[in-house]
Scaffold this motif. Sequence first.
Motif, PDB file in Angstrom:
ATOM      1  N   LYS A   1       0.832  -1.215   0.000  1.00  0.00           N
ATOM      2  CA  LYS A   1       0.000   0.000   0.000  1.00  0.00           C
ATOM      3  C   LYS A   1       0.861   1.257   0.000  1.00  0.00           C
ATOM      4  O   LYS A   1       0.594   2.213  -0.731  1.00  0.00           O
ATOM      5  CB  LYS A   1      -0.942  -0.003   1.221  1.00  0.00           C
ATOM      6  CG  LYS A   1      -2.180  -0.853   1.052  1.00  0.00           C
ATOM      7  CD  LYS A   1      -3.123  -0.231   0.011  1.00  0.00           C
ATOM      8  CE  LYS A   1      -4.425  -1.020  -0.108  1.00  0.00           C
ATOM      9  NZ  LYS A   1      -5.299  -0.450  -1.167  1.00  0.00           N
ATOM     10  N   ILE A   2       1.896   1.254   0.835  1.00  0.00           N
ATOM     11  CA  ILE A   2       2.792   2.407   0.887  1.00  0.00           C
ATOM     12  C   ILE A   2       3.495   2.588  -0.453  1.00  0.00           C
ATOM     13  O   ILE A   2       3.657   3.709  -0.953  1.00  0.00           O
ATOM     14  CB  ILE A   2       3.817   2.241   2.030  1.00  0.00           C
ATOM     15  CG1 ILE A   2       3.107   2.317   3.383  1.00  0.00           C
ATOM     16  CG2 ILE A   2       4.911   3.304   1.949  1.00  0.00           C
ATOM     17  CD1 ILE A   2       4.002   2.027   4.580  1.00  0.00           C
ATOM     18  N   LYS A   3       3.882   1.488  -1.068  1.00  0.00           N
ATOM     19  CA  LYS A   3       4.533   1.539  -2.375  1.00  0.00           C
ATOM     20  C   LYS A   3       3.589   2.123  -3.420  1.00  0.00           C
ATOM     21  O   LYS A   3       3.983   2.956  -4.244  1.00  0.00           O
ATOM     22  CB  LYS A   3       4.984   0.140  -2.782  1.00  0.00           C
ATOM     23  CG  LYS A   3       5.744   0.080  -4.103  1.00  0.00           C
ATOM     24  CD  LYS A   3       6.212  -1.336  -4.396  1.00  0.00           C
ATOM     25  CE  LYS A   3       6.957  -1.422  -5.717  1.00  0.00           C
ATOM     26  NZ  LYS A   3       7.422  -2.801  -6.011  1.00  0.00           N
ATOM     27  N   GLU A   4       2.325   1.696  -3.403  1.00  0.00           N
ATOM     28  CA  GLU A   4       1.334   2.197  -4.357  1.00  0.00           C
ATOM     29  C   GLU A   4       1.076   3.691  -4.168  1.00  0.00           C
ATOM     30  O   GLU A   4       0.956   4.442  -5.136  1.00  0.00           O
ATOM     31  CB  GLU A   4       0.016   1.434  -4.195  1.00  0.00           C
ATOM     32  CG  GLU A   4       0.087  -0.023  -4.660  1.00  0.00           C
ATOM     33  CD  GLU A   4      -1.160  -0.803  -4.277  1.00  0.00           C
ATOM     34  OE1 GLU A   4      -2.158  -0.152  -3.854  1.00  0.00           O
ATOM     35  OE2 GLU A   4      -1.149  -2.038  -4.367  1.00  0.00           O
ATOM     36  N   LEU A   5       1.035   4.128  -2.918  1.00  0.00           N
ATOM     37  CA  LEU A   5       0.700   5.517  -2.612  1.00  0.00           C
ATOM     38  C   LEU A   5       1.864   6.478  -2.837  1.00  0.00           C
ATOM     39  O   LEU A   5       1.657   7.636  -3.204  1.00  0.00           O
ATOM     40  CB  LEU A   5       0.230   5.634  -1.153  1.00  0.00           C
ATOM     41  CG  LEU A   5      -1.137   5.033  -0.821  1.00  0.00           C
ATOM     42  CD1 LEU A   5      -1.362   5.020   0.690  1.00  0.00           C
ATOM     43  CD2 LEU A   5      -2.250   5.837  -1.496  1.00  0.00           C
ATOM     44  N   THR A   6       3.089   5.996  -2.605  1.00  0.00           N
ATOM     45  CA  THR A   6       4.239   6.909  -2.601  1.00  0.00           C
ATOM     46  C   THR A   6       5.353   6.549  -3.584  1.00  0.00           C
ATOM     47  O   THR A   6       6.249   7.350  -3.812  1.00  0.00           O
ATOM     48  CB  THR A   6       4.873   6.953  -1.197  1.00  0.00           C
ATOM     49  OG1 THR A   6       5.443   5.671  -0.912  1.00  0.00           O
ATOM     50  CG2 THR A   6       3.838   7.294  -0.137  1.00  0.00           C
ATOM     51  N   LYS A   7       5.311   5.331  -4.137  1.00  0.00           N
ATOM     52  CA  LYS A   7       6.377   4.785  -4.987  1.00  0.00           C
ATOM     53  C   LYS A   7       7.674   4.544  -4.216  1.00  0.00           C
ATOM     54  O   LYS A   7       8.733   4.300  -4.802  1.00  0.00           O
ATOM     55  CB  LYS A   7       6.647   5.696  -6.192  1.00  0.00           C
ATOM     56  CG  LYS A   7       5.454   5.780  -7.140  1.00  0.00           C
ATOM     57  CD  LYS A   7       5.776   6.616  -8.362  1.00  0.00           C
ATOM     58  CE  LYS A   7       4.579   6.678  -9.316  1.00  0.00           C
ATOM     59  NZ  LYS A   7       4.853   7.522 -10.497  1.00  0.00           N
ATOM     60  N   ALA A   8       7.599   4.612  -2.896  1.00  0.00           N
ATOM     61  CA  ALA A   8       8.753   4.297  -2.051  1.00  0.00           C
ATOM     62  C   ALA A   8       8.651   2.853  -1.582  1.00  0.00           C
ATOM     63  O   ALA A   8       7.557   2.348  -1.330  1.00  0.00           O
ATOM     64  CB  ALA A   8       8.805   5.229  -0.842  1.00  0.00           C
ATOM     65  N   THR A   9       9.799   2.205  -1.486  1.00  0.00           N
ATOM     66  CA  THR A   9       9.847   0.816  -1.028  1.00  0.00           C
ATOM     67  C   THR A   9      10.690   0.723   0.236  1.00  0.00           C
ATOM     68  O   THR A   9      11.481   1.621   0.548  1.00  0.00           O
ATOM     69  CB  THR A   9      10.460  -0.101  -2.099  1.00  0.00           C
ATOM     70  OG1 THR A   9      11.757   0.392  -2.442  1.00  0.00           O
ATOM     71  CG2 THR A   9       9.588  -0.144  -3.348  1.00  0.00           C
TER      72      THR A   9
END
Length: 492
Positions: A452-460
């Motif tokens: 979810k965080i990856k989808e929202l921010t493109k951060a991994t």
Amino acid sequence: MNKNLTSRAEDYSKWYNELVIKADLAENSAVRGCMVIKPYGYAIWEKMQAELDRMFKETGHENAYFPLFVPKSLFEAEEKNAEGFAKECAVVTHYRLQNDPDNEGKLRVDPEAKLEEELIVRPTSEAIIWNTYKGWIQSYRDLPILINQWANVVRWEMRTRLFLRTAEFLWQEGHTAHATKAEALVEAEQMNDVYAEFAENFMAIPVIKGVKTESERFAGALETYCIEALMQDGKALQAGTSHFLGQNFAKAFDVKFTNNEGKLDYVWATSWGVSTRLMGALIMTHSDDKGLVLPPNLAPFQVVIVPIYKNEEQFDAISEKSEFIIKELKTLGISCKFDKRTTHRPGAKFAQHELRGVPLRIAIGPKDLENKTVELARRDTLTKSIEKMSSISSTIKDLLTQIQDDLFTKALNYRDSHITKVESLEDFKNVLESKTGFISAHWDGTNETEQKIKELTKATIRCIPIDNKLEQGKCVYSGQPSTQRVLFAKAY
């Protein structure tokens, strides 16, 4: 030569692409997604290769070589590994060409020359190596096996960038076999430490040692150790990985051994590797708007001498003194080039060596010979000084050490100033967009939250740092309890 280089502030990606080409490191080839590494770029890679090879051998490893092609049945034996790489595989289906009867002077694939079994062009070599190890291992006396190979691999990338992501790249891959889980874990951690030592002592790049989350692990691994670096644009770059493979590949290829108690057991495995991606890390960590900046420990030549003269008599006198300096530097293990080209003026030579990142430049003219001095220019700080010719060798030796240390300190200060703790998703997003860098945040440990965080921010999640301190907190996304912070970032 470097006046047309786009600035980092204007367009970092464009600056990088231009610098790789203008500094004569590499260029795109006629093969989509593949690069030509030019002599100067390859010289840097050779220096990396030599140091890493020395470090591997000091830790007991030997070099070997395994086939480029992997039969499809072997490749798919370890399901997670095969699934992880399936979309990136290049596949050989035929073994012969023939003249095309419908197009004179052209060739076609011979329809009668289809392989009985397709061959995968290796994206990684675990399958072919573990199939080989099966014939090498019968008893605990055959262990450990500590093998490294220097090779090329193919991963069919759709979006490519020179050094950072290409369809074919050069790398080393270590593959080791052990009698116990404990030995394999020690090996995986040791090699991650070797990578960190190389990055910091030779590349002058500070790295964070950590482990990957389950979703970011190497396909088929039980644990992936990594080193993460931060580039000047605030994006992270994975600079090396070391994998604890457990017994997954031993079970897939039925590699058993008789242990010292006389019982049959499966072998424990590791694999580890770094690639020409390190070239990208080197460029993006240290270089500036004038071009490449190389740490002395990896520069193809550490010093360049540029003669400034008006006639042959002056040139001969300068050449004689330069040869003496080069001989002195050579005894100190310092590589030096005398740029005696007549096709370039001194100013053009200065610009070229600046663009190519030579750590130190010496200029010698007739007045320098009279005064028994030289002009010494540092590439990292772009400062110049007048030095005594009598002590120039010791001055250069000390300066090269200073430059190596200063580059590391500068990168470390940047990295440390770009690790930001956040407590909310709103702050997370703000830091990511404004300050960039690593974000230290609590995570609830679930794949769902990570995605979810990856989808929202493109951060991994770049890694869970090995030296992490446990602390109670709330997940930055879900608000659920968390016991430690992890490092997030946008990445290459």
